[in-house]
Motif scaffolding. Structure first.
Motif, short mmCIF file in Angstrom:
data_model
loop_
_atom_site.label_atom_id
_atom_site.label_comp_id
_atom_site.label_asym_id
_atom_site.label_seq_id
_atom_site.Cartn_x
_atom_site.Cartn_y
_atom_site.Cartn_z
N GLY A 226 48.71 21.70 81.72
CA GLY A 226 47.97 20.49 82.03
C GLY A 226 48.45 19.76 83.27
O GLY A 226 47.78 18.84 83.75
N LYS A 227 49.59 20.19 83.83
CA LYS A 227 50.12 19.58 85.04
C LYS A 227 49.48 20.20 86.27
O LYS A 227 49.03 21.34 86.24
CB LYS A 227 51.63 19.80 85.07
N ILE A 228 49.41 19.44 87.35
CA ILE A 228 48.86 19.96 88.60
C ILE A 228 49.67 21.17 89.05
O ILE A 228 50.90 21.21 88.90
CB ILE A 228 48.86 18.87 89.71
N ALA A 229 48.99 22.20 89.56
CA ALA A 229 49.68 23.39 90.05
C ALA A 229 50.43 23.06 91.33
O ALA A 229 49.97 22.27 92.15
CB ALA A 229 48.67 24.51 90.30
N PHE A 230 51.58 23.69 91.52
CA PHE A 230 52.41 23.39 92.69
C PHE A 230 51.69 23.70 93.99
O PHE A 230 51.93 23.07 95.02
CB PHE A 230 53.73 24.16 92.61
N PHE A 231 50.77 24.69 93.98
CA PHE A 231 50.10 25.12 95.21
C PHE A 231 48.82 24.34 95.50
O PHE A 231 48.23 24.51 96.56
CB PHE A 231 49.76 26.61 95.13
N SER A 232 48.40 23.52 94.57
CA SER A 232 47.13 22.81 94.74
C SER A 232 47.26 21.73 95.82
O SER A 232 48.15 20.87 95.75
CB SER A 232 46.72 22.17 93.41
N SER A 233 46.40 21.77 96.82
CA SER A 233 46.50 20.84 97.95
C SER A 233 46.24 19.40 97.52
O SER A 233 45.40 19.14 96.66
CB SER A 233 45.52 21.23 99.05
N ARG A 234 46.96 18.49 98.15
CA ARG A 234 46.84 17.07 97.85
C ARG A 234 46.18 16.32 99.00
O ARG A 234 46.17 16.78 100.14
CB ARG A 234 48.22 16.46 97.63
N GLY A 235 45.65 15.15 98.71
CA GLY A 235 45.15 14.26 99.74
C GLY A 235 46.27 13.35 100.22
O GLY A 235 47.44 13.58 99.88
N PRO A 236 45.96 12.33 100.98
CA PRO A 236 44.61 11.94 101.37
C PRO A 236 44.11 12.70 102.59
O PRO A 236 44.85 13.49 103.18
CB PRO A 236 44.79 10.45 101.70
N THR A 237 42.85 12.44 102.94
CA THR A 237 42.31 12.99 104.18
C THR A 237 42.87 12.20 105.36
O THR A 237 43.52 11.17 105.19
CB THR A 237 40.77 12.90 104.20
N ARG A 238 42.62 12.69 106.54
CA ARG A 238 43.13 12.04 107.74
C ARG A 238 42.67 10.59 107.85
O ARG A 238 43.39 9.72 108.34
CB ARG A 238 42.70 12.83 108.97
N ASP A 239 41.43 10.31 107.39
CA ASP A 239 40.91 8.94 107.47
C ASP A 239 41.13 8.17 106.18
O ASP A 239 40.50 7.13 105.96
CB ASP A 239 39.42 8.96 107.84
N GLY A 240 42.00 8.68 105.29
CA GLY A 240 42.42 7.90 104.14
C GLY A 240 41.63 8.05 102.87
O GLY A 240 41.88 7.33 101.90
N ARG A 241 40.67 8.99 102.81
CA ARG A 241 39.88 9.18 101.59
C ARG A 241 40.65 9.98 100.55
O ARG A 241 41.47 10.82 100.88
CB ARG A 241 38.56 9.87 101.92
N ILE A 242 40.33 9.72 99.28
CA ILE A 242 40.98 10.43 98.18
C ILE A 242 40.43 11.85 98.07
O ILE A 242 39.23 12.07 98.08
CB ILE A 242 40.76 9.67 96.85
N LYS A 243 41.32 12.80 97.99
CA LYS A 243 41.01 14.20 97.71
C LYS A 243 42.18 14.77 96.93
O LYS A 243 43.31 14.34 97.16
CB LYS A 243 40.79 14.99 99.00
N PRO A 244 42.01 15.68 96.00
CA PRO A 244 40.73 16.27 95.60
C PRO A 244 39.88 15.27 94.84
O PRO A 244 40.33 14.16 94.52
CB PRO A 244 41.18 17.42 94.68
N ASP A 245 38.64 15.66 94.52
CA ASP A 245 37.77 14.79 93.75
C ASP A 245 38.04 14.92 92.26
O ASP A 245 37.90 13.95 91.51
CB ASP A 245 36.29 15.14 94.04
N ILE A 246 38.42 16.13 91.83
CA ILE A 246 38.56 16.42 90.41
C ILE A 246 39.46 17.64 90.25
O ILE A 246 39.71 18.37 91.23
CB ILE A 246 37.16 16.66 89.78
N THR A 247 39.96 17.87 89.06
CA THR A 247 40.81 19.04 88.81
C THR A 247 40.29 19.83 87.62
O THR A 247 39.58 19.30 86.77
CB THR A 247 42.27 18.62 88.55
#
Length: 247
Positions: free
Chosen positions: A100-121
């Motif tokens: 249930g924990k985020i995978a170590f390889f899963s990319s994180r945000g934010p985007t360059r202009d500060g938006r939240i990413k990812p949207d969902i897991t």
């Protein structure tokens, strides 16, 4: 070396850009000196094999990954970006498994202009699937490439209810029904996005009529009926039927 980035504008956002390629070893120093004014420079370190990130967000997130690592395609506002969750134990892996924990390889945000990413897991580390070229073998695979088909299945259910939904409406439905738990913490964030993918009812799709209601973003997991990660249920049902037929 002098670079005039006023003539290297990116076609999508108009910002100046330049790329410097280093093919050497040792310690290097890159110094940027503006000719005029006080511009802001966002430096992105791109490596041949992973670990690429914006230096602005070079911060360990406490889950084994680094913020600011989401790639170019996933940063688009027109894309539903999906992160991978630890979902299945692999007997030959040297990594630890906190289900249930985020995978170590899963990319994180934010985007360059500060938006939240990812949207969902959704589940992606590991997922059991049919082995290509085989009629009776299965294989454990990991990656966001395993994760996105699960969310694509949820999107298909929504579009089946209302084919006229656009990407923003679909994303709003998915994020409003996403779940939180002890791993996700306060949502939304740049690790889990708006939470863990969960589609309890398709009635939230404009024009839909399943009956019932959604739990809301970061809500509880007490869904009554509906579609709870239905693509996974369909897949495992298919596997069970195949095995019964072979018997």
């Amino acid at each position: 070396m002098e670079i005039d980035n006023t003539v290297t504008n990116h076609p999508l956002n108009g910002d100046g850009r330049f790329i410097t390629l280093f093919e050497c070893t040792g310690n290097l120093t890159l110094k940027l000196t503006p000719v005029t004014g006080t511009p802001t420079a966002d430096l992105y370190l791109a490596y041949s094999f992973g670990d690429s990130e914006f230096t602005n967000f070079f911060l360990e997130d406490g889950f084994g990954g680094y913020l600011g690592t989401v790639g170019e395609l996933g940063t688009s506002p027109y894309v539903i970006t999906v992160g991978a969750l630890t979902s299945r134990y692999h007997p030959y892996s040297f990594m630890s498994f906190d289900m249930g924990k985020i995978a170590f390889f899963s990319s994180r945000g934010p985007t360059r202009d500060g938006r939240i990413k990812p949207d969902i897991t959704a589940p992606g580390y590991f997922v059991l699937g049919p082995l290509a070229g085989s009629t009776d073998e299965y294989i454990l695979m990991a990656g966001t490439s395993m994760t996105t088909p699960i969310v694509a299945g949820l999107v298909a259910l929504l579009l089946e209810t209302n084919p006229n939904l656009d990407v923003f409406e679909v994303r709003n439905i998915l994020t409003s029904q996403a779940l939180s738990d002890g791993f996700t913490g306060s949502l939304p964030n740049n690790i889990y996005g708006y939470g863990k993918a969960f589609l309890s009812f398709t009635s939230d799709a404009p024009g839909g009529s399943d009956g019932g209601s959604s739990g809301g973003g970061g809500g509880c997991s007490m869904a009554q009926g509906g579609y709870a990660l239905s693509p996974l249920l369909v897949f495992f049902g298919f596997v069970l039927v195949r095995r019964l037929i072979r018997r």
